[in-house]
Enzyme design. Structure first.
Site, short mmCIF file in Angstrom:
data_model
loop_
_atom_site.label_atom_id
_atom_site.label_comp_id
_atom_site.label_asym_id
_atom_site.label_seq_id
_atom_site.Cartn_x
_atom_site.Cartn_y
_atom_site.Cartn_z
NE ARG A 181 -3.54 -2.53 0.10
CZ ARG A 181 -3.16 -3.63 -0.54
NH1 ARG A 181 -2.05 -3.62 -1.29
NH2 ARG A 181 -3.84 -4.74 -0.48
CB SER A 265 -8.50 -0.05 5.62
OG SER A 265 -9.15 -1.24 5.27
CD GLU A 385 -3.64 2.82 3.47
OE1 GLU A 385 -3.31 2.91 2.28
OE2 GLU A 385 -2.93 2.25 4.32
#
Length: 393
Positions: A181, A265, A385
């Site tokens: 990510r 998320s 995130e």
């Protein structure tokens, strides 16, 4: 099939005028954010380059906005320019590899529309990432993935323009430093970007399976699909099952479901050394992180004495489930602070949701409370995130 407008350094750049700034709460899936001081829109690559050049000449603060699915914007107006990327188009190109095809896709194109396009034509490699919100240009920035499939598996190159540069460049995927990510282009909370640039188009290399489907070998995806054998399955069947799974978790945008008013998320899974992971309860889900086996040791010539140091065994890293940490620190699905319009999703402990006109301040308060509970229980500080603009945690 749409044909994107391709650019070259000597193309005439159109004049892109500013528009009346729109509130970011209406352009982001988390539904927060005031209108910025200035805003520009670009529907073609040439317009996008022109808009960026105009902003860079003024030395104004800026950021680009695609689908707004990974942005947490503050309640105060952003004192700078937001450039909206509205480009779209898919171009099919030959692949140098037999049985494959390349797709060059404009940055503002919907990611899920791209997946639907590929699945419909029997092009495999992105079907497990069905339903991920946002645009194609944002996908390499955070190396999007789902159920064990990541864009880095099919990404060939991106066309992008570095801040202050006159013309775009084509950059191979290997130079983007893609990780879990993350990439060299991602702005992590509290850290500077490794390379500040804007992606203009993305090129993927996909397997041509046609109606035959493909054999699913990844264990994570096999579990998600409930597969027990290794027979080929149709791509459209995989896409349908993934969309159903995401919908059950509140991870598909739905105007009637506040659980989908989120940035996905909100916290990253924690990556810690093995010795730290051993101190967590054994039932806490964890996965080993593969070590970098290509690390190079550089010894300055003036200090070289004819011997090289013995390579020590690097301490292994472990990825720990942030959702488990949150729920086992006492924060359950649906949790809300008193009198707050922000809450944890009723379907997924990692998603912070806007339950109705919540401010960025309310969502930030909830995020800090969750961080403090996890830290108090397990000694780990969860990191956000999404990209934060005008927000501090």
């Amino acid at each position: 099939m749409a044909s994107p407008e391709m650019t070259s350094p000597d193309m005439a750049s159109p004049d892109v005028t500013q528009i009346t700034p729109l509130p970011l709460r209406g352009l982001t899936t988390l539904r927060t954010g005031a209108a910025p001081e200035r805003m520009r829109e670009a529907s073609t690559t040439a317009e996008l380059i022109s808009a960026l050049h105009s902003v860079w000449k003024t030395h104004d603060e800026w950021f680009v906005l695609g689908g707004g699915s990974n942005l947490f914007a503050g309640d105060e107006p952003f004192d700078g320019t937001v450039v909206r990327i509205l480009t779209s188009g898919i171009e099919e190109l030959p692949s140098p590899h037999e049985g494959r095809v390349r797709l060059r896709v404009q940055a503002g194109h919907s990611w899920d529309d791209l997946v639907a396009y590929a699945v419909e034509r029997g092009y495999a490699g992105v079907e497990a990432m069905s339903g991920i919100p946002g645009t194609v240009g944002a996908a390499p920035v955070q190396n999007v993935g789902a159920y064990g499939q990541e864009i880095q598996e099919t990404l060939v190159e991106v066309e992008m323009i570095d801040e202050g540069a006159d013309a775009p460049v084509v950059v191979p995927a290997a130079e983007l430093e893609l990780g879990f990510r993350t990439s060299v282009l991602k702005h992590h909370y509290g850290e500077a970007q490794g390379r500040r640039a804007v992606i203009l188009s993305v090129t993927l290399d996909l397997a041509v399976t046609g109606d035959a489907g493909r054999v699913i070998r990844g264990e994570q995806l096999r579990r998600a699909l409930g597969l027990e054998d290794f027979e080929p399955v149709p791509l459209d069947w995989v896409r349908t099952r993934i969309l159903q799974t995401r919908a059950a978790k509140g991870m598909l945008l739905d105007g009637s479901d506040p659980d989908t008013f989120s940035a996905g998320s909100f916290f990253q899974n924690a990556i810690v050394p093995e010795r730290i992971a051993r101190g967590l309860p054994p039932e806490c889900p964890r996965w080993p992180v593969e070590p970098d086996l290509d690390t190079v040791t550089v010894i300055p010539l003036e200090t070289y004495a004819g011997l090289t140091p013995r390579a020590g065994r690097p301490e292994g890293l472990v990825k720990v489930s942030a959702a488990w940490l949150i729920e086992n620190s006492g924060i359950r699905k649906g949790f809300r602070l008193p009198r707050s319009r922000a809450g944890v999703s009723t379907k997924h402990a990692l998603a912070l949701t806007n339950r109705g006109e919540a401010t960025a301040g309310e969502l930030g308060e909830l995020a800090r409370f969750i961080q403090s509970r996890v830290h108090a229980e397990f000694g780990l500080l969860l990191q956000p995130e999404p990209v934060l603009v005008g927000v501090e945690l």
